[in-house]
Design a protein around this motif. Structure first.
Motif, PDB file in Angstrom:
ATOM      1  N   ILE A  31       0.856  -1.193   0.000  1.00 27.89           N
ATOM      2  CA  ILE A  31       0.000   0.000   0.000  1.00 27.89           C
ATOM      3  C   ILE A  31       0.893   1.244   0.000  1.00 27.89           C
ATOM      4  O   ILE A  31       1.694   1.438   0.912  1.00 27.89           O
ATOM      5  N   PRO A  32       0.750   2.112  -1.011  1.00 29.57           N
ATOM      6  CA  PRO A  32       1.696   3.221  -1.154  1.00 29.57           C
ATOM      7  C   PRO A  32       1.412   4.457  -0.304  1.00 29.57           C
ATOM      8  O   PRO A  32       2.296   5.266  -0.074  1.00 29.57           O
ATOM      9  N   ARG A  33       0.154   4.625   0.164  1.00 28.28           N
ATOM     10  CA  ARG A  33      -0.141   5.853   0.923  1.00 28.28           C
ATOM     11  C   ARG A  33      -0.912   5.496   2.179  1.00 28.28           C
ATOM     12  O   ARG A  33      -2.054   5.033   2.125  1.00 28.28           O
ATOM     13  N   ILE A  34      -0.259   5.713   3.320  1.00 22.09           N
ATOM     14  CA  ILE A  34      -0.835   5.346   4.611  1.00 22.09           C
ATOM     15  C   ILE A  34      -0.725   6.530   5.559  1.00 22.09           C
ATOM     16  O   ILE A  34       0.359   7.075   5.764  1.00 22.09           O
ATOM     17  N   TRP A  35      -1.844   6.932   6.135  1.00 23.86           N
ATOM     18  CA  TRP A  35      -1.865   7.983   7.139  1.00 23.86           C
ATOM     19  C   TRP A  35      -2.073   7.338   8.504  1.00 23.86           C
ATOM     20  O   TRP A  35      -2.867   6.393   8.644  1.00 23.86           O
ATOM     21  N   THR A  36      -1.364   7.811   9.505  1.00 23.89           N
ATOM     22  CA  THR A  36      -1.536   7.270  10.852  1.00 23.89           C
ATOM     23  C   THR A  36      -1.997   8.369  11.805  1.00 23.89           C
ATOM     24  O   THR A  36      -1.675   9.544  11.624  1.00 23.89           O
ATOM     25  N   TYR A  37      -2.747   7.946  12.802  1.00 24.14           N
ATOM     26  CA  TYR A  37      -3.210   8.892  13.818  1.00 24.14           C
ATOM     27  C   TYR A  37      -3.260   8.171  15.161  1.00 24.14           C
ATOM     28  O   TYR A  37      -4.048   7.245  15.353  1.00 24.14           O
ATOM     29  N   GLY A  38      -2.390   8.585  16.047  1.00 25.10           N
ATOM     30  CA  GLY A  38      -2.378   8.030  17.395  1.00 25.10           C
ATOM     31  C   GLY A  38      -2.541   9.154  18.399  1.00 25.10           C
ATOM     32  O   GLY A  38      -1.888  10.195  18.294  1.00 25.10           O
ATOM     33  N   ILE A  39      -3.424   8.961  19.368  1.00 28.66           N
ATOM     34  CA  ILE A  39      -3.685  10.037  20.321  1.00 28.66           C
ATOM     35  C   ILE A  39      -3.967   9.483  21.713  1.00 28.66           C
ATOM     36  O   ILE A  39      -4.600   8.432  21.871  1.00 28.66           O
ATOM     37  N   CYS A  40      -3.462  10.182  22.707  1.00 30.71           N
ATOM     38  CA  CYS A  40      -3.764   9.876  24.106  1.00 30.71           C
ATOM     39  C   CYS A  40      -5.085  10.567  24.458  1.00 30.71           C
ATOM     40  O   CYS A  40      -5.159  11.801  24.450  1.00 30.71           O
ATOM     41  N   VAL A  41      -6.123   9.793  24.718  1.00 29.88           N
ATOM     42  CA  VAL A  41      -7.444  10.378  24.966  1.00 29.88           C
ATOM     43  C   VAL A  41      -7.694  10.622  26.457  1.00 29.88           C
ATOM     44  O   VAL A  41      -8.691  11.248  26.829  1.00 29.88           O
ATOM     45  N   GLN A  42      -6.817  10.093  27.314  1.00 33.95           N
ATOM     46  CA  GLN A  42      -6.928  10.302  28.768  1.00 33.95           C
ATOM     47  C   GLN A  42      -8.306   9.891  29.293  1.00 33.95           C
ATOM     48  O   GLN A  42      -8.887  10.574  30.129  1.00 33.95           O
ATOM     49  N   ALA A  43      -8.809   8.788  28.751  1.00 32.39           N
ATOM     50  CA  ALA A  43     -10.130   8.298  29.169  1.00 32.39           C
ATOM     51  C   ALA A  43     -10.227   6.814  28.850  1.00 32.39           C
ATOM     52  O   ALA A  43      -9.489   6.301  28.012  1.00 32.39           O
ATOM     53  N   MET A  44     -11.157   6.130  29.473  1.00 30.89           N
ATOM     54  CA  MET A  44     -11.353   4.707  29.262  1.00 30.89           C
ATOM     55  C   MET A  44     -12.468   4.407  28.266  1.00 30.89           C
ATOM     56  O   MET A  44     -12.691   3.254  27.911  1.00 30.89           O
ATOM     57  N   SER A  45     -13.179   5.437  27.833  1.00 29.23           N
ATOM     58  CA  SER A  45     -14.280   5.249  26.890  1.00 29.23           C
ATOM     59  C   SER A  45     -14.480   6.522  26.076  1.00 29.23           C
ATOM     60  O   SER A  45     -13.970   7.596  26.431  1.00 29.23           O
ATOM     61  N   TRP A  46     -15.221   6.418  24.989  1.00 30.94           N
ATOM     62  CA  TRP A  46     -15.502   7.575  24.136  1.00 30.94           C
ATOM     63  C   TRP A  46     -16.293   8.631  24.909  1.00 30.94           C
ATOM     64  O   TRP A  46     -16.022   9.822  24.807  1.00 30.94           O
ATOM     65  N   ASP A  47     -17.259   8.198  25.699  1.00 32.47           N
ATOM     66  CA  ASP A  47     -18.073   9.139  26.463  1.00 32.47           C
ATOM     67  C   ASP A  47     -17.257   9.848  27.538  1.00 32.47           C
ATOM     68  O   ASP A  47     -17.628  10.939  27.980  1.00 32.47           O
ATOM     69  N   GLY A  48     -16.155   9.231  27.944  1.00 34.80           N
ATOM     70  CA  GLY A  48     -15.347   9.822  28.995  1.00 34.80           C
ATOM     71  C   GLY A  48     -14.341  10.859  28.510  1.00 34.80           C
ATOM     72  O   GLY A  48     -13.679  11.517  29.322  1.00 34.80           O
ATOM     73  N   ILE A  49     -14.201  11.028  27.208  1.00 33.96           N
ATOM     74  CA  ILE A  49     -13.238  11.989  26.670  1.00 33.96           C
ATOM     75  C   ILE A  49     -13.756  13.411  26.852  1.00 33.96           C
ATOM     76  O   ILE A  49     -14.926  13.711  26.572  1.00 33.96           O
ATOM     77  N   ARG A  50     -12.913  14.297  27.303  1.00 35.99           N
ATOM     78  CA  ARG A  50     -13.298  15.693  27.512  1.00 35.99           C
ATOM     79  C   ARG A  50     -13.674  16.355  26.189  1.00 35.99           C
ATOM     80  O   ARG A  50     -13.148  16.021  25.139  1.00 35.99           O
ATOM     81  N   SER A  51     -14.564  17.306  26.247  1.00 40.44           N
ATOM     82  CA  SER A  51     -15.078  17.965  25.036  1.00 40.44           C
ATOM     83  C   SER A  51     -13.965  18.662  24.261  1.00 40.44           C
ATOM     84  O   SER A  51     -13.957  18.643  23.016  1.00 40.44           O
ATOM     85  N   ARG A  52     -13.007  19.254  24.967  1.00 38.70           N
ATOM     86  CA  ARG A  52     -11.898  19.923  24.281  1.00 38.70           C
ATOM     87  C   ARG A  52     -11.064  18.921  23.493  1.00 38.70           C
ATOM     88  O   ARG A  52     -10.637  19.188  22.370  1.00 38.70           O
ATOM     89  N   LYS A  53     -10.853  17.741  24.064  1.00 43.27           N
ATOM     90  CA  LYS A  53     -10.098  16.698  23.369  1.00 43.27           C
ATOM     91  C   LYS A  53     -10.867  16.199  22.143  1.00 43.27           C
ATOM     92  O   LYS A  53     -10.280  15.965  21.083  1.00 43.27           O
ATOM     93  N   LYS A  54     -12.178  16.069  22.267  1.00 49.32           N
ATOM     94  CA  LYS A  54     -12.988  15.644  21.124  1.00 49.32           C
ATOM     95  C   LYS A  54     -12.964  16.681  20.000  1.00 49.32           C
ATOM     96  O   LYS A  54     -12.974  16.323  18.815  1.00 49.32           O
ATOM     97  N   GLN A  55     -12.912  17.931  20.369  1.00 49.90           N
ATOM     98  CA  GLN A  55     -12.812  18.988  19.356  1.00 49.90           C
ATOM     99  C   GLN A  55     -11.488  18.883  18.598  1.00 49.90           C
ATOM    100  O   GLN A  55     -11.441  19.065  17.377  1.00 49.90           O
ATOM    101  N   LYS A  56     -10.428  18.573  19.332  1.00 50.38           N
ATOM    102  CA  LYS A  56      -9.120  18.393  18.696  1.00 50.38           C
ATOM    103  C   LYS A  56      -9.159  17.197  17.738  1.00 50.38           C
ATOM    104  O   LYS A  56      -8.649  17.267  16.612  1.00 50.38           O
ATOM    105  N   ILE A  57      -9.757  16.097  18.204  1.00 48.79           N
ATOM    106  CA  ILE A  57      -9.858  14.905  17.367  1.00 48.79           C
ATOM    107  C   ILE A  57     -10.633  15.215  16.091  1.00 48.79           C
ATOM    108  O   ILE A  57     -10.225  14.835  14.988  1.00 48.79           O
ATOM    109  N   GLU A  58     -11.747  15.913  16.234  1.00 51.02           N
ATOM    110  CA  GLU A  58     -12.574  16.289  15.070  1.00 51.02           C
ATOM    111  C   GLU A  58     -11.762  17.108  14.066  1.00 51.02           C
ATOM    112  O   GLU A  58     -11.813  16.856  12.856  1.00 51.02           O
TER     113      GLU A  58
END
Length: 232
Positions: free
Chosen positions: A144-171
């Motif tokens: 595969i010639p083109r691969i994008w990676t995204y790794g992030i520390c969400v500082q939470a154990m679930s999607w609902d537990g992620i802070r709104s500011r962090k979700k804005q960054k992810i978006e």
């Protein structure tokens, strides 16, 4: 656009949601197929080497080929894996082990040399970037010639537990990656991909590969002559 998502977990956590976000931003009207590991492929490679002689002899062939048929027909592949002990999940690693005969050192599929992929990993703490890079490295060996990676520390154990500011960054981050995916409508094999392929070709020509079945595959595709798996 046809998208295939392969999730390195059965639950729908943070990594799953980000992977779906990539799919929806790149192709909201497209066809999406999803597979969950280990739910859809609950096996470890046994190291029997049966697939080296005949891919259909893998003891898990029927389950594996159901996924790989979709992978081969997709335009964009999205892999999501939580970070377990600083690396990808065991089930995602197991999937890569079970598809090792897709590597350029064995029987790479021509279709892979024109595909795009995105690899997503999240962690409550460290390791997400390394986990994503590990999966991306295996996909590079698929061709595969083109691969994008995204790794992030969400500082939470679930999607609902992620802070709104962090979700804005992810978006924001995912919107940027989706934009890059869409701009690269047609991808081509780069020098690194071509270089590895040609190195594997030299090994096959010198009979230094994994056996006659692999070499016959290369000969059938014309790769030991002038043909190449990418557009020339």
């Amino acid at each position: 656009m046809k998208i295939v998502l392969i999730h390195g977990q059965n639950h729908k956590g943070s990594t799953y949601h980000i992977g779906r976000m990539v799919a929806e931003k790149t192709s909201p009207e497209g066809t999406i197929a999803e597979f969950f590991l280990p739910g859809d492929l609950n096996h470890f490679c046994t190291g029997c080497y049966a697939c080296v002689e005949d891919v259909t002899k893998c003891p898990f062939y029927e389950e594996k080929i159901r996924i790989m048929r979709e992978v081969e027909s997709a335009d964009l592949l999205i892999f999501t894996t939580p970070t377990y002990c600083l690396r990808e999940s065991a089930q995602m690693k197991s999937f890569m082990d079970l598809t090792f005969n897709y590597w350029m050192s064995h029987r790479p599929r021509k279709c892979m040399f024109s595909k795009k992929a995105v690899v997503i990993s999240t962690a409550a703490g460290k390791g997400a970037k390394k986990a994503a890079k590990s999966v991306a490295n295996a996909l590079f060996y698929w061709g595969i010639p083109r691969i994008w990676t995204y790794g992030i520390c969400v500082q939470a154990m679930s999607w609902d537990g992620i802070r709104s500011r962090k979700k804005q960054k992810i978006e924001k981050d995912i919107s940027r990656i989706a934009g890059k995916v869409l701009r690269k409508e047609h991808v081509k094999a780069g020098l690194r991909t071509k270089g590895l392929f040609l190195l594997m070709r030299m090994m096959q020509k010198a009979n230094l590969g994994s056996g006659e079945a692999d070499r016959a595959y290369w000969e059938t595709n014309g790769w030991l002559a002038k043909e190449r798996p990418w557009k020339q």
